[in-house]
Design a protein around this motif. Structure first.
Motif, PDB file in Angstrom:
ATOM      1  N   LEU A 170       4.722   5.060  -3.021  1.00 37.91           N
ATOM      2  CA  LEU A 170       4.491   5.558  -1.667  1.00 37.91           C
ATOM      3  C   LEU A 170       3.237   6.426  -1.610  1.00 37.91           C
ATOM      4  O   LEU A 170       2.450   6.376  -0.659  1.00 37.91           O
ATOM      5  CB  LEU A 170       5.711   6.371  -1.210  1.00 37.91           C
ATOM      6  CG  LEU A 170       5.742   6.879   0.232  1.00 37.91           C
ATOM      7  CD1 LEU A 170       5.731   5.704   1.212  1.00 37.91           C
ATOM      8  CD2 LEU A 170       6.987   7.733   0.460  1.00 37.91           C
ATOM      9  N   THR A 173      -0.078   4.033  -1.828  1.00 40.51           N
ATOM     10  CA  THR A 173      -0.418   2.996  -0.848  1.00 40.51           C
ATOM     11  C   THR A 173      -0.729   3.593   0.523  1.00 40.51           C
ATOM     12  O   THR A 173      -0.175   4.624   0.906  1.00 40.51           O
ATOM     13  CB  THR A 173       0.739   1.974  -0.726  1.00 40.51           C
ATOM     14  OG1 THR A 173       0.327   0.924   0.142  1.00 40.51           O
ATOM     15  CG2 THR A 173       1.991   2.623  -0.166  1.00 40.51           C
ATOM     16  N   ASP A 174      -1.607   2.900   1.237  1.00 38.94           N
ATOM     17  CA  ASP A 174      -1.973   3.330   2.592  1.00 38.94           C
ATOM     18  C   ASP A 174      -1.451   2.363   3.652  1.00 38.94           C
ATOM     19  O   ASP A 174      -1.570   2.631   4.849  1.00 38.94           O
ATOM     20  CB  ASP A 174      -3.509   3.428   2.721  1.00 38.94           C
ATOM     21  CG  ASP A 174      -4.074   4.525   1.840  1.00 38.94           C
ATOM     22  OD1 ASP A 174      -3.380   5.550   1.677  1.00 38.94           O
ATOM     23  OD2 ASP A 174      -5.184   4.355   1.309  1.00 38.94           O
ATOM     24  N   GLU A 175      -0.886   1.241   3.201  1.00 36.26           N
ATOM     25  CA  GLU A 175      -0.382   0.247   4.141  1.00 36.26           C
ATOM     26  C   GLU A 175       0.883   0.760   4.817  1.00 36.26           C
ATOM     27  O   GLU A 175       1.864   1.115   4.125  1.00 36.26           O
ATOM     28  CB  GLU A 175      -0.099  -1.078   3.436  1.00 36.26           C
ATOM     29  CG  GLU A 175      -1.358  -1.766   2.905  1.00 36.26           C
ATOM     30  CD  GLU A 175      -1.051  -3.114   2.282  1.00 36.26           C
ATOM     31  OE1 GLU A 175      -0.087  -3.769   2.759  1.00 36.26           O
ATOM     32  OE2 GLU A 175      -1.763  -3.511   1.337  1.00 36.26           O
ATOM     33  N   ALA A 176       0.888   0.769   6.122  1.00 38.85           N
ATOM     34  CA  ALA A 176       1.999   1.320   6.897  1.00 38.85           C
ATOM     35  C   ALA A 176       3.306   0.569   6.646  1.00 38.85           C
ATOM     36  O   ALA A 176       4.378   1.169   6.515  1.00 38.85           O
ATOM     37  CB  ALA A 176       1.657   1.299   8.382  1.00 38.85           C
ATOM     38  N   GLU A 177       3.195  -0.765   6.563  1.00 38.69           N
ATOM     39  CA  GLU A 177       4.403  -1.572   6.388  1.00 38.69           C
ATOM     40  C   GLU A 177       5.052  -1.312   5.031  1.00 38.69           C
ATOM     41  O   GLU A 177       6.271  -1.137   4.934  1.00 38.69           O
ATOM     42  CB  GLU A 177       4.063  -3.057   6.524  1.00 38.69           C
ATOM     43  CG  GLU A 177       5.308  -3.945   6.558  1.00 38.69           C
ATOM     44  CD  GLU A 177       4.968  -5.410   6.813  1.00 38.69           C
ATOM     45  OE1 GLU A 177       5.812  -6.253   6.531  1.00 38.69           O
ATOM     46  OE2 GLU A 177       3.844  -5.698   7.292  1.00 38.69           O
ATOM     47  N   ARG A 179       4.580   1.388   3.160  1.00 39.13           N
ATOM     48  CA  ARG A 179       5.073   2.782   3.144  1.00 39.13           C
ATOM     49  C   ARG A 179       6.447   2.867   3.793  1.00 39.13           C
ATOM     50  O   ARG A 179       7.332   3.583   3.317  1.00 39.13           O
ATOM     51  CB  ARG A 179       4.072   3.696   3.876  1.00 39.13           C
ATOM     52  CG  ARG A 179       2.784   3.935   3.106  1.00 39.13           C
ATOM     53  CD  ARG A 179       1.821   4.812   3.916  1.00 39.13           C
ATOM     54  NE  ARG A 179       2.359   6.157   4.079  1.00 39.13           N
ATOM     55  CZ  ARG A 179       2.208   7.135   3.189  1.00 39.13           C
ATOM     56  NH1 ARG A 179       1.545   6.905   2.057  1.00 39.13           N
ATOM     57  NH2 ARG A 179       2.693   8.317   3.422  1.00 39.13           N
ATOM     58  N   HIS A 180       6.621   2.099   4.888  1.00 44.29           N
ATOM     59  CA  HIS A 180       7.914   2.094   5.575  1.00 44.29           C
ATOM     60  C   HIS A 180       9.009   1.516   4.662  1.00 44.29           C
ATOM     61  O   HIS A 180      10.122   2.052   4.594  1.00 44.29           O
ATOM     62  CB  HIS A 180       7.811   1.275   6.870  1.00 44.29           C
ATOM     63  CG  HIS A 180       9.107   1.211   7.621  1.00 44.29           C
ATOM     64  ND1 HIS A 180       9.624   2.307   8.300  1.00 44.29           N
ATOM     65  CD2 HIS A 180      10.002   0.180   7.788  1.00 44.29           C
ATOM     66  CE1 HIS A 180      10.782   1.959   8.850  1.00 44.29           C
ATOM     67  NE2 HIS A 180      11.031   0.679   8.559  1.00 44.29           N
TER      68      HIS A 180
END
Length: 209
Positions: A170, A173-177, A179-180
């Motif tokens: 977490l 990574t910078d990817e929102a999906e 991270r969710h």
């Protein structure tokens, strides 16, 4: 000597092997007869009465031990065995500890008489049984505790590894999906870990009363 034997609750006896008679202290009769003999009978009892009153599970061992003594294979013996005892109309077992040695031999070295003592040890055997059971229970409890801790270590480590692992991902990574997804997995394992620890504490409270 008589007073010392009385205090120690010991019954001395002498076994005439040629006459096959056991001579007991008339004042301290050992339980060797199923009937209620008189004092005169207690002074001289056939050895067959003595052996007929020994528990079947112990008789062969006791006879073999006496035979070793008679044959000169050992200088003395000490045996613990059960004898049938009658109280009122009921029969039960009493534990006896017997010690014996050869008293007299003939010119050829063959044993003529044995001397020994009998001691009632029923209470002591009951205490020994209680100690053995307590020891076995403690060992079983220790084994179960070790197994429980091993299982709990595994169960706790599984969600903990997930929390640590996905928390690291977490942070990287910078990817929102993603991270969710990682946050959901961390949250899910957080709840699993908290429930597991809560269950362990509840079990501990139950066992503590």
């Amino acid at each position: 000597l008589s007073a010392a034997l009385d205090v120690a609750n010991i019954t001395p006896w002498k076994w005439d092997l040629e006459k096959k008679l056991i001579l007991c202290d008339v004042n301290r009769p050992v339980e060797i007869s199923k009937s209620n003999p008189t004092s005169e009978q207690l002074l001289s009892v056939p050895d067959s009465c003595y052996f007929s009153n020994i528990c079947k599970q112990d008789i062969d061992r006791v006879k073999a031990s006496y035979q070793k003594l008679i044959d000169g294979e050992v200088s003395k013996i000490k045996e613990e065995f059960r004898v049938i005892s009658k109280k009122g109309n009921s029969l039960h077992y009493e534990w006896v500890e017997v010690q014996a040695t050869v008293d007299e031999r003939d010119s050829t070295g063959k044993a003529k008489t044995l001397v020994g003592s009998s001691l009632m040890i029923t209470k002591r055997k009951a205490m020994e049984d209680d100690l053995i059971k307590a020891k076995e229970k403690a060992e079983e409890s220790d084994r179960l505790k070790s197994a429980f801790l091993a299982n709990m270590s595994h169960e706790i480590r599984t969600p903990l590894n997930a929390i640590v692992g996905f928390s690291s991902l977490l942070a990287e990574t910078d990817e929102a999906e993603l991270r969710h997804v990682y946050m959901s997995l961390v949250q899910e394992n957080n709840e699993l870990l908290l429930n597991l620890i809560s269950d362990i504490l509840d079990i501990s409270k139950i066992e503590a009363g």
